[in-house]
Write a protein that holds these residues in place. Structure first.
Motif, short mmCIF file in Angstrom:
data_model
loop_
_atom_site.label_atom_id
_atom_site.label_comp_id
_atom_site.label_asym_id
_atom_site.label_seq_id
_atom_site.Cartn_x
_atom_site.Cartn_y
_atom_site.Cartn_z
N UNK A 142 46.12 -3.95 20.29
CA UNK A 142 46.35 -3.81 21.73
C UNK A 142 47.83 -3.86 22.07
N UNK A 143 48.62 -4.44 21.18
CA UNK A 143 50.05 -4.60 21.45
C UNK A 143 50.90 -3.55 20.74
N UNK A 144 50.27 -2.51 20.26
CA UNK A 144 51.02 -1.42 19.60
C UNK A 144 51.30 -0.32 20.62
N UNK B 8 39.92 -3.13 21.32
CA UNK B 8 40.25 -1.71 21.20
C UNK B 8 40.98 -1.23 22.45
N UNK B 9 42.01 -0.41 22.24
CA UNK B 9 42.84 0.04 23.36
C UNK B 9 42.06 0.79 24.44
#
Lengths: 1173, 375
Positions: free
Chosen positions: A446-448, A798-799
């Motif tokens: 999520x932090x990418x 998941x994004x």
């Protein structure tokens, strides 16, 4: 209710009591409706007889009014359901439809669309419109005949020979470890019913025995003794569990249910720990087979150009296009629920161009049509590029900003010039548009924010150099210096010219921009006249379409289908088409983009999957809210090696399968939801006759008995979509929705269970065998909360789904309503961040890369996109690089590898790098043309009446599958209510003495087809040789024969059924499996192929899941794809098409068929029955 | 024989009964340019109404490829051949209808298919009119062509089946114009099968009655469009009510496209039954063939269809196709949306002319996640 006319109502009621024979209407209707929809008139003549006793009715003018309307209730009662519910239909067709099931007497009698798509709302309140509705199709609506059909998998079944092997204690040959032959008669042994506990235990015992047998040095030695490539045996690293293969077919279609297979592959590390006595640091799990690439859905050139799996867009984006190109994509038959976006865009003024290998179904929606020779797409695209360059229509600014075209290429090494080599003490620029990952650092999905690049990798790539025309100096560019921010650099990079650059070490090298090389290649090798001869596309067509695309810069949607992708030159096709799209600015824009459309994929939208498939099996997290410790013990692997006889690619002395790709021998297979693995494998009969015998265990999860089940050791009968009890989720790559498979209120019709439970059952049984309760713990939430914790962990990490509440979206699905995926845009536009916002791609240079400097590409003569002839589907010498001499074309010759150029067998064509210009190639011949009768390119595209085989194999669907359907099967030679057929140009057929509707034989290269080592007297050969109907099909060019992919092939059981059953059905009387062929299948004539550029260790690409960039193998991203649309065949007549094998098939005899037209048909086609004055 | 007014052929014609238009007339528009021949309509119909014994070969709804397809085989070719000269003068038909070219002793000109003619329902699928030799490039009207023709009962204003039934067991409902075969009174004489020029009445050998498409009246009575319309994923179909000639309302999407914009035409109007399924003709097919099939106004219909991109009213009517299962009686264009209403005047659907495009924030602060198109 009968109407507004009161008189009619009275009359209707008056008719009510007059039914007679003591049966009142109510009880009659109850009887009539008892058997479900449509049965109302099936009580033989009951209806007519009963109602025949009615009193006479006087009718004046039935146009005006009618007195006897009470009977109308019958249809109302038939229609009215007791209840409804929703379920998700999700074959591998990329659509996924939430459907409404109508239930009567506990049975689903009818299915319809939910009309819930227009209610889909995201976390910000953005809502889809009802233009998405209705979503459904024939396959979904005919499911009622599958849920209760004769091929339904109803309970767990075990193959007799396998059971005996297991009961005998898994005996093996002492030296090789081979399973004795008598236990391996898959497809011929009968099946026996077993309990679920027995099924799990048999499977676990087999997997344990296999892992033990092939563990350690002795295990590896056994594998080599069995004939496996030593490199493959070595790849097990001594862990027998590495020979266990798991596959959730079309895994994106089941975030937890199909990925349960991969979770179990990871759990197998526990087994390895027991067998080899190793700890969590050394243990190895099983292997997970690939999906998207195995189906040849992956366009392998996309990662070569963009660094990521595939560029595509939700099909509704053509709403924003001025020009739509369906290129090798039979859009209206394979993207049926999204066909209206195309036709509606056309109503609103968009122009539609269709490029295909015949007059395809989609061609009838075309404003411009181009018919070409199969397998020539790279040349066609390069020919269009030639037109753009010659006529100065290419978007040079776009090439400068977005592609590697201005980067300088060293003449000496043919590598891209690195800034570090040029500028003294050069330090790589700091990157703003990439997240650099320090060694050992981890970053949650999520932090990418975008590309995540390991530090070492970034350093190894360096920065690049352009020649700046303003300063007349070479200048460094980083991967950030592209797209939107390129203007900031103030550079004016040269695209042409030769430059001498002084290196930091004092040497001087000459360099040219990539573009200069590219231009030389295109201008010298791919002029429209040459390309026209090669592709059959008329010159004016090549020119006109190229110009149209250029005129619609940023407003052209190029949708590339599965067609061109299923040839051996598929990566070159992608690279050439991307070049065309780049030259016209049509990448990553709203309404201006290029995409590949085959299969459903991108499980990566579930970027939180690691939580499930890589949860550390040694420490499973039992707190639903607790943090997961992740460790990936399983490895990915391409099925294509197994499909290649369970070998790798060796050429002479060279091993051309990269280390990162190296498969292990496949000794155990457990697969869910995938008939494509065995039943529809390329070279299916070689797979089941030769390769499958090397496997020690085959387990198959299915709810509909497929040909893969026919060859299984254990069939695990699982729930149909209508009766799922464990909720699950999936996504689509062609529409913007996230889908839940809701648990449904429909009781299970048979003794079935969930796919999740099958995985858990095997794991638990394994736990019992080795005495380890961690196996149980790894599946604890299946019992505790119906597996919802697993699903929640995936979705909340998941994004595209973080923010949705699981219970809420399940509740919506139960009402037939999906939710939009939370991607960056609605709808999805592939490459939007790069193409529209100008962020870097996932490549080394951050740009679209057309030059490949890696050694595997140079060795293959493919550092630039060139045209290669198909490896089999060509009238000319196969797999030849078609180009004039060029400084960048210096491939390794067969002799360089220790092989011979003169060897042209199918195996020898792989990695055979021979360059010929078209003017030479056109005088060559396919080697089989020397043999009598081989003269047809044979291709097997997908079609409207089935998705894979879904739907095509129930009677009411099969009957529509082409012209031969007949519900009554009056000709008992018909294998079913419909049957396989080949589309042949009528003029070709006539030359062979074949009439429309005749039965024919189709034979491919006898060296490997239908299987290696066949003999005419083999039972297997009789079963495997392809026979089918010939259809006169005027739309296919001469020399090109087509057969649809979506039909179930023959097995030992169906072949026997066809010749022994009184009804003549090609049906396995024991299992119910039904073939659409009397013998053979559309895969009789194909085989597995491997290409070196599909399996490099050097290609830079984004990982399958998450944003991290790496190199070499990545399942479904960079790995082999095969070439299932390639085969070269001969056709011979078997027997007449007329009834019982005599004379002409009736419709041809009647004068209704192409080239058989009677006078009336001729007049009709000419429109001559009407005169206009 | 009474004379009735048939607006489709622009003249009076013979018909066995006095003129009597129903209170409401069910009508459909099928856009052949959108049809993908998926047969979803066929399966929707089949699984709802005709899955019993005796109905194996019966498909009330079918989609066939023209020109080589026909279910039953050559149904139209045979009748065209029987009708002989079919001459149009302007909009007026000067040839004979099926009620006027009647053999002695019959009510209607027709032919009864053989059982075998119902086999191979998808005969001719995708087949084009000329043989492709090699590569080709074409634009505009295709030199070799085919198109898909979805077919159901036309619920004709002057049904030939009704005219031919010796028991008067076929009737037309006043409240919706749906034509039904009374299953309780039919004796299976099959005169209707022979008379229906579209061959959409079928003989069921198990019940020994003739049967046909019922216009899904159990749905229509509830304000819902038929199953074949509801499930049409090509969104080629719209069912509604066609106003009587001279009473057309511009806000009725069916009237708009049939009577006002004249983009949708009847199938074989020369047969004379005044069929109520209206087809938008395929733009890529030679006009001569289309005029044989849809009458003399083909060129105008196609021109108007191609002009719809700049015609908001026509576009709004076309955007009513397939967006709701409810029957739409009125529609309008409003703020780049097409809005549809049911017969109670309630808004039942509102769709944008162009599906919206939304760009989400790169980082979603609320749910602490980056939103990416490339997963």
């Amino acid at each position: 209710m009968a109407g507004s006319n009161g008189k009619q109502m009275v009359s209707a009621q008056a008719a009510e009591p007059v039914i007679g024979k003591g049966v009142n209407r109510r009880s009659f209707l109850q009887v009539a409706c008892g058997a479900g929809a449509g049965a109302v008139f099936s009580q033989t003549s009951a209806f007519a007889e009963l109602f025949g006793f009615m009193q006479p009715v006087h009718v004046d003018s039935p146009l005006k009014s009618y007195p006897n309307r009470g009977w109308e209730k019958t249809y109302r009662n038939l229609y009215e359901p007791d209840s409804t519910f929703h379920f998700l239909c999700a074959p591998n067709d990329t659509h996924n439809c939430l459907l409404t099931a109508y239930v009567k007497n506990g049975v689903v009698v009818r299915i319809g669309p939910s009309f819930g798509f227009g209610e889909a709302k995201d976390t910000d309140g953005n809502q889809a419109s009802h233009r998405w509705d209705p979503r459904c199709c024939t396959k979904g609506l005919s499911l009622i005949r599958r849920f209760y059909g004769h091929r339904r998998a109803k309970e767990p079944m075990i193959r007799k020979g396998f059971k005996e092997w297991s009961d005998a204690g898994h005996p093996r040959d002492a030296t090789t470890g081979k399973v004795p032959e008598q236990y391996l008669n898959r497809g011929q042994d009968p099946f026996e019913k077993i309990t679920w506990d027995q099924a799990y235990e048999y499977a676990a015992r087999a997997m344990k025995n296999i892992s033990e047998t092939y563990s350690g040095t002795s295990g590896q030695e056994k594998l080599v003794a069995q004939g496996y490539d030593p490199a493959m045996a070595e790849a097990t690293m001594g862990a027998g569990t590495q020979t266990l293969k798991f596959r959730g077919g079309m895994a994106a279609l089941g975030a937890t249910r199909l990925f349960a297979q991969y979770r179990n592959a990871n759990v197998m590390a526990l087994l390895d720990s027991h067998i080899r006595g190793v700890g969590p640091d050394k243990a190895l799990g099983g292997r997970g087979f690939d999906n998207y690439s195995w189906h040849t859905d992956l366009p392998p050139g996309h990662p070569m150009v963009t660094g990521q799996q595939t560029n595509d867009w939700d099909l509704c984006n053509v709403e924003h296009s001025n020009l739509i190109i369906a290129w090798g994509m039979n859009w209206i038959t394979t993207k049926m629920p999204d066909a209206h976006w195309l036709t509606e865009a056309r109503i609103k003024g968009a122009k539609v161009v269709v490029i295909a290998t015949d007059y395809s179904a989609t061609m009838c929606k075309a404003d411009e049509g181009l018919i070409v020779r199969p397998g020539t797409t790279p040349a066609l695209a390069l020919g269009m590029c030639h037109v753009l360059l010659k006529e100065d229509r290419a978007d040079m600014d776009y090439l400068r900003r977005f592609t590697d075209m201005p980067l300088l290429l060293r003449d000496d090494t043919l590598d891209l010039l690195r800034a570090g080599d040029v500028f003294p003490d050069y330090k790589n620029k700091e990157l703003k548009n990439a997240r650099i990952l320090k060694k050992g650092e981890k970053i949650h999905p999520l932090q990418q924010p975008g590309p995540v690049i390991p530090e070492g990798l970034r350093e190894s790539w360096g920065d690049y150099v352009v020649y700046d025309e303003k300063t007349k100096e070479p200048q460094a560019v980083s991967r950030d210096d592209m797209g939107a921010t390129f203007a900031i650099t103030g550079l004016a990079p040269a695209l042409e010219g030769s430059y001498t650059v002084k290196l930091a070490n004092g040497e001087e090298v000459t360099c040219q921009p990539v573009f200069a090389h590219m231009k030389k290649l295109i201008m010298e090798s791919y002029d429209p006249r040459t390309v026209s001869e090669l592709t059959w596309a008329p010159v004016e067509g090549i020119e006109a379409i190229a110009r149209l695309i250029a005129e619609n810069n940023g407003k052209t949607s190029i949708a590339v289908g599965m067609g061109p992708n299923q040839f051996f030159n598929n990566d070159l096709k992608d690279r050439a088409q991307f070049l065309l799209a780049a030259m016209t600015g049509n990448i990553g824009k709203v309404g201006g983009n290029i995409g590949s459309y085959a299969g459903n994929y991108r499980a990566a939208f579930f970027s939180g999957l690691g939580q499930y498939i890589k949860e550390d099996p040694f420490n499973p997290q039992l707190d639903p809210e607790g943090e997961i410790s992740m460790k990936g013990y399983w490895k990915g692997e391409s099925v294509h090696y197994w499909n290649h006889g369970d070998t790798v690619l060796r050429k002479g002395k060279a091993l051309l399968t990269g280390k990162t790709h190296m498969p292990t021998p496949t000794k155990s297979i457990h697969v869910s939801n995938s008939n494509s693995l065995i039943g529809n494998a390329k070279g299916h009969f070689d797979t089941v006759i030769n390769t499958l015998r090397k496997c020690d265990f085959v387990g198959v999860n299915e709810w509909w008995w497929t040909s893969s089940c026919e060859y299984a050791d254990i069939v695990f009968a699982v729930d149909a979509w209508s009766e799922m009890k464990v909720p699950d989720a999936t996504i689509s790559v062609t529409n913007p929705f996230l889908y839940i498979f809701p648990d449904t209120p429909l009781p299970r019709a048979y003794n079935t269970t969930s796919d999740n439970e099958v995985a858990a059952g095997i794991a638990r049984a394994m736990g019992k065998l080795v005495g380890d309760d961690r196996f149980d713990k790894n599946w604890a939430f299946l019992e505790k909360d119906n597996g919802k914790t697993y699903l929640r962990r995936v979705l909340s990490n998941s994004n595209v789904s973080a923010g949705y509440d699981l219970e809420e979206i399940i509740a919506k699905a139960k009402k037939g309503v999906p939710v939009p995926m939370l991607t960056r845009t609605y709808p999805k536009v592939g490459g939007y961040e790069q193409g529209t916002e100008g962020k870097p791609y996932y490549t080394k240079t951050g740009r679209l890369e057309f030059y490949r400097e890696e050694p595997e590409f140079k060795d293959s003569g493919e550092s630039l996109p060139i045209h290669r002839e198909p490896i089999d589907s060509t009238f000319y010498e196969p797999n030849v690089i078609v180009a004039e001499a060029h400084p960048l074309l210096n491939p390794k010759s067969p002799e360089d590898y220790g092989a011979k150029t003169s060897d042209l067998s199918a195996d020898d064509r792989q990695a055979r790098h021979v360059i010929k210009p078209w003017r030479e190639l056109k005088n060559t011949k396919h080697p089989l043309m020397e043999k009598d009768g081989f003269r047809f390119i044979f291709h097997t595209p997908k079609y409207r009446h089935g998705a894979h085989t879904t739907g095509a194999d129930v009677d009411i669907m099969a009957v529509w599958f082409g012209p031969f359907g007949d519900m009554h099967r009056k000709d008992k030679r018909m294998p079913y209510s419909g049957e396989g057929y080949a589309d042949i140009n009528p003029l070709d057929a006539k030359e062979l003495g074949i009439e429309d509707g005749d039965y024919i034989w189709m034979d491919a290269d006898p060296n490997h087809s239908p299987y290696h080592g066949w003999k005419p007297e083999d039972e297997a050969y009789k079963m495997a040789r392809l026979q089918c109907r010939a259809r006169y099909y005027p739309g296919t060019p001469r020399g090109v024969v087509k057969m649809w992919h979506n039909m179930a092939g023959s097995t030992f059981g169906t072949y026997k059924g066809h010749i022994t059953r009184a009804d003549g059905l090609a049906r396995n009387s024991h299992t119910g499996y039904q073939s659409m062929y009397r013998s053979g299948s559309h895969q009789s004539c194909t085989r597995g192929y491997l290409k070196p550029t599909w399996m490099t260790d050097s290609l830079v690409r984004k990982d399958l899941i998450g944003q991290t960039v790496g190199t070499g193998f990545a399942p479904d991203v960079h790995c082999p794809t095969g070439a299932p649309r390639e085969s070269f065949i001969k056709i011979t007549k078997k027997e007449d098409g007329g009834m019982n094998g005599e004379g002409l098939w009736s419709p041809a005899k009647k004068g209704l068929r192409p080239t058989y037209e009677n006078e009336q048909m001729k007049k009709f086609i000419g429109g001559d029955y009407v005169e206009k004055g | 024989m009474p004379k009735v007014k048939n607006w489709q052929i622009n003249r009076d014609m013979d018909y066995p009964y006095e003129d009597s238009r129903p209170d409401k007339q069910i009508a459909y528009i099928f856009d052949t340019n959108k049809c993908i021949e998926c047969q979803t309509c066929t399966i929707a119909c089949k699984t709802t109404w005709t899955s019993g014994k005796g109905q194996e070969q019966i498909f009330w709804n079918n989609v066939e490829t023209k020109p080589y397809g026909g279910y039953p085989q050559a149904w139209d070719v045979k009748l065209l051949d029987k009708l002989k000269a079919q001459r149009w003068k302007g909009d007026s038909y000067e040839g004979k209808t099926v009620f006027e070219n009647v053999p002695f002793g019959d009510q209607v000109e027709g032919h009864r298919p053989e059982e075998d003619d119902y086999a191979h329902p998808n005969l001719g699928e995708d087949e084009i009119t000329g043989t492709v030799e090699g590569g080709q490039y074409f634009t505009g009207i295709h030199h070799q062509w085919m198109f898909y023709l979805a077919r159901i009962c036309n619920h004709c204003t002057y049904p030939a089946c009704l005219a031919a039934c010796p028991r008067k067991a076929i009737y037309k409902r006043d409240e919706d114009g749906i034509v039904l075969v009374d299953q309780s009174r039919c004796r299976g004489y099959q005169e209707c099968v022979k008379a229906c020029p579209y061959k959409k009445v079928f003989y069921n050998a198990m019940t020994r009655t003739s049967e046909k498409c019922i216009g899904c009246y159990p749905r229509v009575e509830k304000g819902l469009q038929p199953r074949c319309v509801e499930s049409c994923i090509g969104k080629i179909r719209l069912q509604g009510w066609l106003s009587k000639p001279g009473e057309a309302r511009a806000d009725n999407p069916i009237d708009q496209l049939v009577h006002i914009k004249k983009v949708a035409l009847p199938l074989y109007p020369q047969y004379g039954t005044e069929p109520n399924v209206y087809y938008i003709p395929p733009v890529h097919v030679p006009r001569k063939f289309l005029e044989q099939m849809f009458g003399p106004s083909v060129e105008t219909a196609i021109e108007n269809y191609m002009a719809a991109k700049d015609d908001k009213e026509a576009l709004a009517a076309m955007l009513m196709f397939g967006n709701t299962p409810q029957i739409i009686t009125k529609c309008k264009h409003e703020d780049s949306h097409a809005v549809g209403f049911n017969d109670k005047g309630e808004e039942v659907v509102r769709v944008p002319l162009t599906e919206p495009f939304i760009v989400r924030r790169h980082y979603d602060e609320k749910f602490k996640s980056f939103r990416l198109n490339t997963a």
